[in-house]
Design a protein around this motif. Structure first.
Motif, short mmCIF file in Angstrom:
data_model
loop_
_atom_site.label_atom_id
_atom_site.label_comp_id
_atom_site.label_asym_id
_atom_site.label_seq_id
_atom_site.Cartn_x
_atom_site.Cartn_y
_atom_site.Cartn_z
N TYR A 300 0.81 -1.22 0.00
CA TYR A 300 0.00 0.00 0.00
C TYR A 300 0.84 1.27 0.00
O TYR A 300 0.36 2.36 0.31
CB TYR A 300 -0.96 0.00 1.18
CG TYR A 300 -2.03 -1.07 0.99
CD1 TYR A 300 -3.26 -0.76 0.44
CD2 TYR A 300 -1.76 -2.39 1.32
CE1 TYR A 300 -4.21 -1.74 0.23
CE2 TYR A 300 -2.71 -3.38 1.11
CZ TYR A 300 -3.93 -3.05 0.56
OH TYR A 300 -4.86 -4.03 0.34
N LYS A 301 2.11 1.12 -0.36
CA LYS A 301 2.98 2.28 -0.49
C LYS A 301 4.14 1.92 -1.41
O LYS A 301 4.59 0.78 -1.45
CB LYS A 301 3.51 2.72 0.88
CG LYS A 301 4.38 3.97 0.85
CD LYS A 301 4.83 4.37 2.25
CE LYS A 301 5.68 5.64 2.23
NZ LYS A 301 6.12 6.05 3.58
N ASN A 317 0.92 12.20 -2.26
CA ASN A 317 -0.11 11.25 -2.68
C ASN A 317 0.36 10.32 -3.79
O ASN A 317 -0.29 9.31 -4.08
CB ASN A 317 -1.39 11.98 -3.11
CG ASN A 317 -1.18 12.89 -4.31
OD1 ASN A 317 -0.08 12.96 -4.87
ND2 ASN A 317 -2.23 13.59 -4.72
N CYS A 319 2.74 8.41 -3.55
CA CYS A 319 3.33 7.25 -2.88
C CYS A 319 2.28 6.20 -2.50
O CYS A 319 2.64 5.10 -2.06
CB CYS A 319 4.06 7.68 -1.61
SG CYS A 319 5.43 8.83 -1.92
N TYR A 320 1.00 6.52 -2.64
CA TYR A 320 -0.06 5.64 -2.18
C TYR A 320 -1.02 5.31 -3.33
O TYR A 320 -1.15 6.08 -4.29
CB TYR A 320 -0.81 6.30 -1.02
CG TYR A 320 0.09 6.58 0.16
CD1 TYR A 320 0.34 5.60 1.11
CD2 TYR A 320 0.72 7.82 0.30
CE1 TYR A 320 1.20 5.85 2.18
CE2 TYR A 320 1.57 8.08 1.37
CZ TYR A 320 1.80 7.08 2.30
OH TYR A 320 2.66 7.32 3.37
#
Length: 464
Positions: A300-301, A317, A319-320
């Motif tokens: 999730y990253k 944002n 990164c996600y």
């Protein structure tokens, strides 16, 4: 059971269902006192006594059946619950009764409905445990746990198995599930993506009837519920299929069609897994500086490997995982008895659906509805009302379902967006819902939020 006994049982079920349909509360109560198992028995087309009473507006029978513990979430062959049926036929007092979750629940918004619409791809059978994603020790232990469930993905599509149901000749698909021992070689490959999906919710245990090369064993007693992971690998799809013992296993080639054949629970898992995997497929390089990235926090990253990248300073944002908001709306004619539907060139002949479009940066949901409707059809929209939303993992959208009232009715189609648009009467739409596709109108399948918006409008007694 002898044929004589079977005949007596069928006669008793028919008598009970007939009493419920006629609203004969005395007979319904008498029959249930002698044969309690009648309460959830189904008749023609899968209709229960509760559904028949809801269809014909018999409030007292519905109330009695609920008080005796009938299952209000059962569905008929058209996938309708008793609530859906009561809403469709305008029995508001019954739909309100069926929508209550407990006696203390009260209406908090004027004109709002306590029933929470659950759309396909929306059901959560897993607890995502987002707080555990950064716990590397816990995550590694779960990955190698013999009770953990793994789903295999190839080109963003899950491995599924299919079987035909005898009664309606419908094709039912199930996810192929694997244990650690069956996939540990894949986990060791550097190009394999492993996404943590969550752990099973104890309150809603998941059926494990669909086994794979390592069948699920519900008898196993563990301190913690099983964890689920999704695996995406570039290994040849044909080779991956050899790992499964199911006779009819495959990777869907038409996800817009094939993924709609899963159960509600499995569809929700696929929506989560496919969306996250789609994000990884697009963001293997840093959008900020172009350097390579690595996956973290259970998938999730993504972290940029360039130590000087500004994405490493503060929260970014990029990164996600991304979710694209899309408005999808059923536009209602000012007379309240027509709705606006459109079709794209790629649609099958006769298929019309709700208009839809992406929300732009700095734009509200309501303004996105008004802009998209006018751009595509030339119709101007006034009031906008939110109904429900649906994750749509193709690749990763959130469909925000709305009703909107038109303040103009002339249609001028933007042929770059859609092929045709037209006003359809309530009667035309109702006949299509009840009797199936008509020569001039076919609506999307029940798994789509477009279908649910149309059904929601038909069930309304009045305009917005």
């Amino acid at each position: 059971m002898t044929s004589l006994q079977l005949g007596a049982k069928e006669e008793m079920v028919e008598k009970f269902l007939d009493a419920a349909a006629r609203g004969d509360l005395t007979l319904v109560s008498t029959l249930l006192s002698h044969v309690p198992s009648l309460i959830n028995q189904k008749g023609d087309s899968g209709w229960t006594g509760l559904m028949l009473a809801a269809r014909n507006g018999h409030f007292g029978v519905v109330e009695a059946l609920l008080s005796q513990g009938c299952d209000k979430f059962l569905v008929n062959s058209s996938s309708q619950t008793a609530y859906d049926i009561s809403k469709f036929w305008g029995h508001r007092n019954i739909s309100n009764l069926l929508s209550r979750t407990d006696e203390g629940c009260q209406r908090v918004l004027p004109g709002s409905d306590l029933h929470q619409q659950e759309n396909y791809f929306s059901r959560e059978m897993l607890d995502r445990l987002s707080g555990k994603r950064a716990d590397k020790v816990w995550m590694e232990a779960k990955r190698s746990d013999p009770g953990t469930v793994y789903l295999l993905f190839s080109n963003l599509n899950p491995m599924i198995s299919s079987s035909k149901e005898d009664e309606d000749n419908r094709v039912e698909s199930r996810l192929c599930r694997f244990r650690f021992e069956a996939v540990k070689d894949l986990l060791q490959k550097p190009q394999t993506l492993v996404i943590f999906l969550g752990v099973e919710k104890r309150k809603t245990p998941f059926s494990s009837s669909s086994s794979s090369s390592s069948p699920l064993q519900t008898e196993e007693v563990t301190q913690e519920p099983p964890a689920w992971f999704a695996i995406s690998t570039d290994e040849d799809a044909a080779e991956l299929l050899k790992r499964c013992r199911e006779k009819h296993s495959c990777f869907p080639k038409l996800p817009h069609r094939d993924l709609l054949k899963l159960s509600e629970e499995e569809a929700g898992v696929v929506a989560q897994a496919r969306s996250v995997l789609a994000w990884h497929s697009r963001y293997s390089f840093c959008p900020t500086c172009g350097s390579s990235t690595k996956m973290e926090e259970g998938g999730y990253k993504r972290r940029c490997l360039n130590s000087d990248c500004r994405s490493l300073k503060g929260v970014h944002n990029t990164c996600y995982p991304r979710v694209d908001p899309v408005v999808i709306m059923l536009v209602i004619h000012p007379d309240g008895n027509q709705c606006l539907l459109g079709r794209k060139k790629i649609f099958p002949t006769g298929l019309f659906s709700c208009l839809a479009g992406f929300v732009e940066p700095g734009e509200s949901m309501e303004e996105a509805v008004r802009r998209e409707v006018e751009e595509e059809s030339g119709v101007k929209v006034g009031p906008v009302s939110y109904v429900s939303c649906q994750p749509w993992p193709m690749p990763s959208s959130l469909m925000i379902g709305c009703l909107a009232v038109a303040i103009s009715t002339d249609i001028k189609v933007d042929e770059n967006e859609i092929e045709d648009a037209s006003w359809f009467t309530r009667q035309q739409v109702t006949e299509t819902l009840l009797k199936g596709p008509r020569p001039a109108l076919t609506i999307p399948p029940r798994q789509t939020i477009a279908h649910q918006l149309i059904r929601h409008w038909i069930g309304m007694n009045s305009n917005l």
